[in-house]
Structures are given as C-alpha cells and as structure tokens.
Write a protein that holds these residues in place. Sequence first.
Motif, mmCIF file in Angstrom:
data_model
loop_
_atom_site.group_PDB
_atom_site.id
_atom_site.type_symbol
_atom_site.label_atom_id
_atom_site.label_comp_id
_atom_site.label_asym_id
_atom_site.label_seq_id
_atom_site.Cartn_x
_atom_site.Cartn_y
_atom_site.Cartn_z
ATOM 1 N N LYS A 151 0.842 -1.203 0.000
ATOM 2 C CA LYS A 151 0.000 0.000 0.000
ATOM 3 C C LYS A 151 0.872 1.246 0.000
ATOM 4 N N GLN A 152 1.934 1.222 0.802
ATOM 5 C CA GLN A 152 2.870 2.349 0.829
ATOM 6 C C GLN A 152 3.527 2.524 -0.534
ATOM 7 N N LEU A 153 3.860 1.397 -1.184
ATOM 8 C CA LEU A 153 4.470 1.457 -2.504
ATOM 9 C C LEU A 153 3.496 2.062 -3.514
ATOM 10 N N ASN A 154 2.243 1.647 -3.456
ATOM 11 C CA ASN A 154 1.242 2.180 -4.381
ATOM 12 C C ASN A 154 1.070 3.690 -4.194
ATOM 13 N N GLU A 155 1.135 4.136 -2.936
ATOM 14 C CA GLU A 155 0.972 5.562 -2.651
ATOM 15 C C GLU A 155 2.096 6.386 -3.267
ATOM 16 N N VAL A 156 3.359 5.928 -3.118
ATOM 17 C CA VAL A 156 4.461 6.708 -3.673
ATOM 18 C C VAL A 156 4.512 6.572 -5.196
ATOM 19 N N THR A 157 4.072 5.429 -5.725
ATOM 20 C CA THR A 157 4.015 5.261 -7.178
ATOM 21 C C THR A 157 3.055 6.273 -7.786
ATOM 22 N N GLU A 158 1.911 6.430 -7.143
ATOM 23 C CA GLU A 158 0.928 7.414 -7.617
ATOM 24 C C GLU A 158 1.452 8.839 -7.420
ATOM 25 N N ARG A 159 2.119 9.060 -6.323
ATOM 26 C CA ARG A 159 2.630 10.403 -6.002
ATOM 27 C C ARG A 159 3.623 10.904 -7.046
ATOM 28 N N PHE A 160 4.509 10.001 -7.514
ATOM 29 C CA PHE A 160 5.560 10.413 -8.446
ATOM 30 C C PHE A 160 5.267 10.026 -9.889
ATOM 31 N N SER A 161 4.055 9.606 -10.173
ATOM 32 C CA SER A 161 3.696 9.166 -11.518
ATOM 33 C C SER A 161 3.971 10.280 -12.539
ATOM 34 N N GLY A 162 4.759 9.933 -13.544
ATOM 35 C CA GLY A 162 5.051 10.889 -14.606
ATOM 36 C C GLY A 162 6.129 11.895 -14.286
ATOM 37 N N ASP A 163 6.666 11.863 -13.078
ATOM 38 C CA ASP A 163 7.691 12.817 -12.669
ATOM 39 C C ASP A 163 9.016 12.108 -12.393
ATOM 40 N N THR A 164 10.091 12.886 -12.374
ATOM 41 C CA THR A 164 11.372 12.350 -11.923
ATOM 42 C C THR A 164 11.292 12.099 -10.425
ATOM 43 N N ILE A 165 11.698 10.918 -10.014
ATOM 44 C CA ILE A 165 11.630 10.577 -8.589
ATOM 45 C C ILE A 165 12.812 11.230 -7.890
ATOM 46 N N PRO A 166 12.568 12.096 -6.917
ATOM 47 C CA PRO A 166 13.675 12.797 -6.266
ATOM 48 C C PRO A 166 14.415 11.906 -5.274
ATOM 49 N N LEU A 167 15.643 12.291 -4.965
ATOM 50 C CA LEU A 167 16.412 11.589 -3.942
ATOM 51 C C LEU A 167 15.772 11.832 -2.578
ATOM 52 N N PRO A 168 15.413 10.776 -1.837
ATOM 53 C CA PRO A 168 14.877 10.986 -0.488
ATOM 54 C C PRO A 168 15.952 11.566 0.442
ATOM 55 N N GLU A 169 15.548 12.437 1.343
ATOM 56 C CA GLU A 169 16.501 13.007 2.295
ATOM 57 C C GLU A 169 17.095 11.933 3.193
ATOM 58 N N HIS A 170 16.347 10.841 3.381
ATOM 59 C CA HIS A 170 16.786 9.790 4.309
ATOM 60 C C HIS A 170 17.612 8.698 3.626
ATOM 61 N N TRP A 171 18.007 8.920 2.397
ATOM 62 C CA TRP A 171 18.671 7.847 1.638
ATOM 63 C C TRP A 171 19.952 8.381 1.000
ATOM 64 N N GLY A 172 21.005 7.554 1.021
ATOM 65 C CA GLY A 172 22.249 7.988 0.399
ATOM 66 C C GLY A 172 23.385 7.013 0.642
ATOM 67 N N GLY A 173 24.579 7.469 0.346
ATOM 68 C CA GLY A 173 25.736 6.586 0.388
ATOM 69 C C GLY A 173 26.693 6.884 1.522
ATOM 70 N N TYR A 174 27.545 5.897 1.770
ATOM 71 C CA TYR A 174 28.664 6.026 2.705
ATOM 72 C C TYR A 174 29.941 5.609 1.986
ATOM 73 N N LEU A 175 31.009 6.275 2.331
ATOM 74 C CA LEU A 175 32.346 5.867 1.927
ATOM 75 C C LEU A 175 33.042 5.312 3.161
ATOM 76 N N VAL A 176 33.471 4.061 3.088
ATOM 77 C CA VAL A 176 34.237 3.470 4.193
ATOM 78 C C VAL A 176 35.718 3.704 3.905
ATOM 79 N N VAL A 177 36.325 4.555 4.718
ATOM 80 C CA VAL A 177 37.738 4.900 4.577
ATOM 81 C C VAL A 177 38.538 3.941 5.467
ATOM 82 N N PRO A 178 39.310 3.034 4.882
ATOM 83 C CA PRO A 178 39.917 1.968 5.688
ATOM 84 C C PRO A 178 41.176 2.404 6.423
ATOM 85 N N ASN A 179 41.394 1.756 7.572
ATOM 86 C CA ASN A 179 42.688 1.876 8.261
ATOM 87 C C ASN A 179 43.382 0.531 8.360
#
Length: 211
Positions: A151-179
Amino acid sequence: MKIADYRREYTQSGLYRADLDTNPFQQFDRWFTQAIKSDYPDANAMTLATVSATGKPTQRTVLLKGYDSKGFVFFTNYDSGKGHDIAENDQVSLLFSWLQVERQIEISGTAVKLSSADSAEYFHSRPESSQLGAWASHQSQSIESREDLLKQLNEVTERFSGDTIPLPEHWGGYLVVPNTVEFWQGREGRLHDRFEYTLSDKEWHMKRLQP
C-alpha cells in the motif's frame, strides 16, 4: 553427521608476500576483478558490521557500489538500524567472504556520508522500482503486513507518476575509509595465509599474520 565433524580442506591456492601488491586498494582490485571474471555469484556482496553507542554489534549484507583509493562505497537508508549505528559510532567493518575460491577480505575503517550530489547520481541510475522502494519502505521499522508495505508502494508510485523521482533526504551513500585491510587465503590443515595492511602516517604497512 555431527555439525562438529563437518569440514573441508582448503587446497586451491596459497598466498605469499611476493603475490601481493604493496597497495591494498590495488590488491583488492586484483582479487575483486578475478571474482567478477569467474562469475562468482554476488561478488560485490559484503557483510557490514556496526556497533551502536551502547555497544550492541549488528551485521547485515550490503552491496559494494564503488571503490577507489579513497575507500569503499555502499548505499542505504540513513534512518535504518545501520544508519543510526553509524551516526553514533562511525567505526565499521566490511567482510567479503568468497569461500568458493577460499578467499576473504576484511576491511575496517570509518564510514563517512557521501555528498547529496554523489548519492543522487547513483540513486537516479537505479531502476525505477528500486527508487520507489527507497521511498516506500521505512527501513527497519515494524509493519503489520506485506499488504501494508505494498500500500505504501502504491501511494508513492501514484505520487511520483510521470515525474522524476527525487532523492529521499533519508537515503544515500557512505564511503568506508579503511585503516586496516586483511587478505585471507584458505590453506590445508587450517594453516591459512593472512596478510594485513595497516595505515600509519599516511603509509600502508603489510605484515603476515598467524592463522
């Protein structure tokens, strides 16, 4: 058969100092490329270990999405369990376990958030279904049923229908810098070959470890 009696010998290969590059990133690239070319399944799958502020360790599998001389990249929901752990304690460990070829690589270091621009570039390269999934799932939060998730998926599918899906503020990458980076090669009689690279004064130093 008793589980304690379940074992196999590691006899495919050995590992010597002369086999190794002096730079752990170059050595990782060598092994990773070999794993990809051998069609090893999910060669970029790695175990990510985090520790919370209270000292609780947690592990899960994530996918490597890039690497260079700076470190190793993965993407996730920042509001997930791992995201909260990293916010409290940025020291993490990665483990590539390629047991079919009797190899493991362990990487320990600091997890640093990628820029929004870098995260957006990767986000928009993903399939649309994965982009929608990042919006639909409140990762690590409880939910009553799969029907509620859909149901949550259907809601966001309808919300962004026909538009570019923006990057969520809560989602992104990490770089692991090794020691530290350790390369493990299985050997007969459990006398495995282990070489550890340690970063000190901006230089990598390599030593053999006892199995």
